[in-house]
Design an enzyme around this catalytic site. Structure first.
Site, mmCIF file in Angstrom:
data_model
loop_
_atom_site.group_PDB
_atom_site.id
_atom_site.type_symbol
_atom_site.label_atom_id
_atom_site.label_comp_id
_atom_site.label_asym_id
_atom_site.label_seq_id
_atom_site.Cartn_x
_atom_site.Cartn_y
_atom_site.Cartn_z
ATOM 1 N N HIS A 6 0.583 -1.272 0.020
ATOM 2 C CA HIS A 6 -0.120 0.137 -0.013
ATOM 3 C C HIS A 6 0.737 1.308 -0.064
ATOM 4 C CE1 HIS A 6 0.455 -0.090 4.522
ATOM 5 N NE2 HIS A 6 0.339 1.061 4.466
ATOM 6 N N GLN A 59 0.844 5.817 11.930
ATOM 7 C CA GLN A 59 0.955 6.506 10.467
ATOM 8 C C GLN A 59 2.509 6.811 10.570
ATOM 9 O OE1 GLN A 59 -1.582 9.444 11.870
ATOM 10 N NE2 GLN A 59 -3.396 8.708 10.881
ATOM 11 N N GLY A 60 2.716 6.456 9.228
ATOM 12 C CA GLY A 60 4.598 6.640 8.810
ATOM 13 C C GLY A 60 5.184 5.521 9.206
ATOM 14 N N ASP A 61 4.616 4.246 9.932
ATOM 15 C CA ASP A 61 5.420 3.256 10.175
ATOM 16 C C ASP A 61 5.120 2.112 9.082
ATOM 17 O OD1 ASP A 61 6.584 4.217 12.373
ATOM 18 O OD2 ASP A 61 4.872 3.744 13.600
#
Length: 270
Positions: A84, A214-216
């Site tokens: 994704h 988020q961001g991981d």
């Protein structure tokens, strides 16, 4: 696409292991449109919530990707990340991989551009959340081997990333780490009806407080093998919010796709 805060794919703002008390950096570019821990991570972004700073060199295989995701060195020329986080399979020179540092602003950071992306065949936003990014040149750092059986799908795992430290927070400057326990499929399925048991593995505390965010997205979930070496068991994928009680993090089950990953790596020359 899953609701951004309900089932966000943890890209740009997804791997947040909810860490209270850490300074946040201004948000970086969010993950691409199909972001699980952040299905709309493409519009969010999380770090490791409830974590602490990793030491320089502690996890040398960790990679930060310019679209706001994480990853791990599968080989010195291939980064394993989440489907994704990227577009379709094909030539791609738009991604920059940063490695070799815990501080993204360090002058010692190694930065290499991508040349090609291979996204898991059949990926449609549910399951099969893995991809390989080929680099223009090798990064001379230790790689992270992947689990080829379910033998290590248990116990306590380490998660790490530059994502938000709180749900809805900004990306981090420094690499954060935390540990989370395995959650069995039945328990995880009771929280997430859309879970794909044969392709996803869950980890987290029932009381919440520690998680990716988020961001991981795309970063590794790993543990020690029987020889005391790090082995990757999962890839940060998605979850409802970050570190919420009763909602563990959902990760791509690496062992399920190990042979496909190995075959893809050989195919694209990694």
């Amino acid at each position: 696409m899953r609701n951004i805060w309900k089932s966000v794919k943890r890209s740009a703002a997804v791997l947040a292991v909810a860490l209270a008390g850490f300074s946040l950096m201004p948000g970086t570019a969010l993950a691409q449109p199909d972001a699980p821990r952040g299905a709309q991570e493409a519009q969010a972004g999380l770090p490791v919530v409830g974590g602490t700073r990793a030491a320089q060199g502690e996890f040398p295989f960790m990679v930060r990707l310019s679209m706001g995701c994480g990853g791990a060195l599968y080989t010195q020329t291939l980064v394993l990340t989440a489907a994704h986080c990227v577009g379709g399979t094909g030539a791609n020179t738009s991604i920059t991989a940063t490695a070799g540092v815990v501080d993204l602003q360090s002058s010692s950071a190694i930065k290499v551009r991508s040349t090609y992306v291979y996204r898991a065949p059949g990926y449609n936003g549910t399951g099969k959340d893995w991809a390989l990014i080929k680099l223009a040149q090798p990064i001379n750092l230790p790689t992270l081997k992947i689990a080829e059986t379910t033998a290590y799908n248990n116990g306590t795992f380490t998660i790490a990333g530059w994502g938000a430290a709180v749900e809805g927070g900004s990306q981090q400057r420094y690499l954060l780490k935390a540990t989370v326990p395995f959650v069995d499929d039945a328990t995880c399925k009771s929280a997430y009806s859309e879970l794909v048991p044969n392709e996803e593995i869950c980890a987290g505390y029932n009381q919440g407080g520690v998680d990716t965010c988020q961001g991981d997205s795309g970063g590794p979930m790993f543990r020690k093998d029987n020889a005391g070496q790090w082995i990757q068991v999962g890839i940060v994928s998605w979850g409802y919010g970050c570190a919420r009680p009763g909602y563990p993090g959902v990760y791509t089950e690496v062992s399920t796709f190990a042979s496909a990953i190995k075959s893809a790596a050989a195919q694209i020359g990694g």
